[in-house]
Design a protein around this motif. Structure first.
Motif, PDB file in Angstrom:
ATOM      1  N   GLN A 267       0.817  -1.208   0.000  1.00  0.00           N
ATOM      2  CA  GLN A 267       0.000   0.000   0.000  1.00  0.00           C
ATOM      3  C   GLN A 267       0.856   1.267   0.000  1.00  0.00           C
ATOM      4  OE1 GLN A 267      -3.570  -0.451  -0.248  1.00  0.00           O
ATOM      5  NE2 GLN A 267      -2.513  -2.351  -0.792  1.00  0.00           N
ATOM      6  N   ILE A 268       0.202   2.380  -0.321  1.00  0.00           N
ATOM      7  CA  ILE A 268       0.836   3.695  -0.387  1.00  0.00           C
ATOM      8  C   ILE A 268       0.249   4.567   0.723  1.00  0.00           C
ATOM      9  CG2 ILE A 268       1.232   5.732  -1.829  1.00  0.00           C
ATOM     10  CD1 ILE A 268       0.605   3.852  -4.263  1.00  0.00           C
ATOM     11  N   GLU A 269       1.108   5.312   1.399  1.00  0.00           N
ATOM     12  CA  GLU A 269       0.670   6.200   2.473  1.00  0.00           C
ATOM     13  C   GLU A 269       0.830   7.653   2.047  1.00  0.00           C
ATOM     14  OE1 GLU A 269       1.913   5.731   6.872  1.00  0.00           O
ATOM     15  OE2 GLU A 269       3.240   7.282   6.050  1.00  0.00           O
ATOM     16  N   VAL A 270      -0.180   8.466   2.373  1.00  0.00           N
ATOM     17  CA  VAL A 270      -0.161   9.891   2.034  1.00  0.00           C
ATOM     18  C   VAL A 270      -0.486  10.705   3.274  1.00  0.00           C
ATOM     19  CG1 VAL A 270      -1.278  11.721   0.684  1.00  0.00           C
ATOM     20  CG2 VAL A 270      -0.822   9.494  -0.375  1.00  0.00           C
ATOM     21  N   GLU A 271       0.235  11.803   3.489  1.00  0.00           N
ATOM     22  CA  GLU A 271      -0.113  12.741   4.540  1.00  0.00           C
ATOM     23  C   GLU A 271      -0.473  14.081   3.910  1.00  0.00           C
ATOM     24  OE1 GLU A 271       3.192  13.392   7.145  1.00  0.00           O
ATOM     25  OE2 GLU A 271       4.234  14.711   5.743  1.00  0.00           O
ATOM     26  N   SER A 272      -1.299  14.827   4.598  1.00  0.00           N
ATOM     27  CA  SER A 272      -1.722  16.124   4.103  1.00  0.00           C
ATOM     28  C   SER A 272      -0.570  17.119   4.126  1.00  0.00           C
ATOM     29  CB  SER A 272      -2.863  16.658   4.963  1.00  0.00           C
ATOM     30  OG  SER A 272      -3.190  17.992   4.633  1.00  0.00           O
ATOM     31  N   THR A 273      -0.522  17.998   3.123  1.00  0.00           N
ATOM     32  CA  THR A 273       0.432  19.101   3.134  1.00  0.00           C
ATOM     33  C   THR A 273      -0.277  20.422   3.407  1.00  0.00           C
ATOM     34  OG1 THR A 273       0.248  19.215   0.705  1.00  0.00           O
ATOM     35  CG2 THR A 273       2.116  17.996   1.618  1.00  0.00           C
ATOM     36  N   GLY A 274      -1.577  20.348   3.723  1.00  0.00           N
ATOM     37  CA  GLY A 274      -2.339  21.541   4.082  1.00  0.00           C
ATOM     38  C   GLY A 274      -2.579  21.584   5.574  1.00  0.00           C
ATOM     39  N   THR A 275      -3.509  22.421   5.983  1.00  0.00           N
ATOM     40  CA  THR A 275      -3.807  22.543   7.409  1.00  0.00           C
ATOM     41  C   THR A 275      -4.843  21.530   7.870  1.00  0.00           C
ATOM     42  OG1 THR A 275      -5.484  24.225   6.909  1.00  0.00           O
ATOM     43  CG2 THR A 275      -3.249  24.996   7.431  1.00  0.00           C
ATOM     44  N   GLY A 276      -5.597  20.967   6.940  1.00  0.00           N
ATOM     45  CA  GLY A 276      -6.612  19.983   7.282  1.00  0.00           C
ATOM     46  C   GLY A 276      -6.207  18.600   6.833  1.00  0.00           C
ATOM     47  N   PRO A 277      -7.108  17.616   6.972  1.00  0.00           N
ATOM     48  CA  PRO A 277      -6.796  16.240   6.580  1.00  0.00           C
ATOM     49  C   PRO A 277      -6.768  16.068   5.071  1.00  0.00           C
ATOM     50  CG  PRO A 277      -9.093  16.412   7.210  1.00  0.00           C
ATOM     51  CD  PRO A 277      -8.479  17.751   7.514  1.00  0.00           C
ATOM     52  N   PHE A 278      -6.029  15.067   4.602  1.00  0.00           N
ATOM     53  CA  PHE A 278      -6.050  14.733   3.176  1.00  0.00           C
ATOM     54  C   PHE A 278      -7.357  14.053   2.817  1.00  0.00           C
ATOM     55  CE2 PHE A 278      -4.989  11.994  -0.496  1.00  0.00           C
ATOM     56  CZ  PHE A 278      -4.535  12.976  -1.376  1.00  0.00           C
ATOM     57  N   SER A 279      -7.941  13.306   3.764  1.00  0.00           N
ATOM     58  CA  SER A 279      -9.209  12.609   3.501  1.00  0.00           C
ATOM     59  C   SER A 279      -9.973  12.416   4.790  1.00  0.00           C
ATOM     60  CB  SER A 279      -8.950  11.257   2.838  1.00  0.00           C
ATOM     61  OG  SER A 279      -8.233  10.395   3.719  1.00  0.00           O
TER      62      SER A 279
END
Length: 331
Positions: A267-279
């Protein structure tokens, strides 16, 4: 570590973690016979890789294993704590429809949308709501792509079941909002490792709008780590993030009472680069793509804690594995 060395180290770490789990892990910390400890590769700023180790908060014996794995590797380890990882349909614990949710907090499209387009609410008639991720061709015919837990939702689902847009949680009703029928999916079963959570629906009207905020997406790539990515989803609309781990094995995801917990590999993991959640819940099924409009994966699960800004981590299936499993191509 270079990619090859990192993969060898990962294999050793997985074996060591399994050996330790047989000795010290508590039954309550085990999902379907495997440790709740995910291991993969974490990209580094210089282009090299560290070992990615992910463990769930609140499981002391798993935390102990994570520490021993880190001590064994010695260096080049990226350790992160996560919350409980679960699917991201609007309410993954429920299978049957429920009254419409209050959609004021959803930034994405929760209403009726014609023609159909990526990022809108969609679901099986007995699921709540997820996201229409992409349009695909199967045998030359246009279908909608999303997750198994969005378009099927249950082992009792069958070919021909009604698909609604918007999903039932957003007010979708059979009398006016049927857009297609369940056509194919990759089965998920308790106790069996999985790689993808995906399904397609045959559309009643093949006239669709396949445009994303970056334009049309027809090509795919393998995630190498570090990519800047985005998605458009039913709940959080357009968000941006960064790939923080690839080739993660033993990602344990909660599917509610009917399926329990299922372990996913590669699997692939992603973290948000904004102030809120990515999902968030309801974004399941979103297509995750690079800034240049190349697809990397299909979003299916996430945690509510972890990540650089503390808003959670998101997990996605590699897009080529999804397309291959279903025998489809992007429109």
């Amino acid at each position: 570590m270079d990619h090859g060395t990192a993969r060898e180290t990962k294999a050793q770490a997985v074996d060591y973690a399994r050996e330790l789990s047989e000795q010290v892990i508590r039954p309550s910390d085990v999902a379907d016979g495997g440790p709740a400890l995910a291991i993969g590769l974490a990209p580094q700023p210089d282009g090299s890789y560290a070992l990615a180790v992910r463990y769930r908060l609140g499981l002391p014996s798993v935390r102990s294993i994570a520490r021993k794995v880190v001590a064994e590797i010695g260096r080049d380890v990226d350790v992160r704590r996560t919350g409980r990882i679960s699917t991201l349909a609007d309410d993954p614990a429920k299978v049957r429809p429920r009254p419409p949710v209050i959609t004021a907090h959803a930034l994405g499209e929760t209403g009726r949308a014609r023609p159909l387009r990526p990022g809108i609410s969609i679901a099986h008639v007995e699921v709540t709501a997820g996201t229409l991720g992409a349009f695909v061709h199967k045998d030359g015919v246009v279908h909608a792509l999303s997750n198994y837990h969005v378009l099927a939702g249950s082992p009792s689902a069958k070919v021909g079941d009604t698909i609604l847009q918007p999903g039932p949680a957003d007010g979708g009703r059979v009398s006016k909002d049927k857009v297609g029928t369940l056509a194919a999916w990759e089965e998920l079963r308790p106790g069996r490792d999985a790689t993808v959570d995906c399904a397609i629906a045959l559309l009643d009207d093949p006239e669709v709008d396949p445009e994303y905020p970056v334009g049309r997406i027809t090509t795919t790539a393998v995630a190498l780590g570090g990519e800047q990515v985005a998605k458009i989803g039913r709940t959080t609309s357009i968000t941006r993030g960064r790939v923080t781990a690839i080739e993660l094995d033993n990602v344990v995801v909660g599917y509610g009472e009917e399926l329990g917990e299922i372990s996913f590999d590669n699997q692939i993991e992603v973290e948000s680069t904004g102030t809120g959640p990515f999902s968030r819940g309801g974004d399941s099924g979103s297509l995750v793509y690079r800034a240049d409009g190349v697809a990397l994966g299909l979003l299916f699960a996430g945690s509510e804690s972890g990540g650089e800004n503390g808003t959670g981590l998101t997990y996605i299936n590699p897009i080529d594995a999804v397309l291959d499993a279903l025998g489809v191509t992007l429109v």
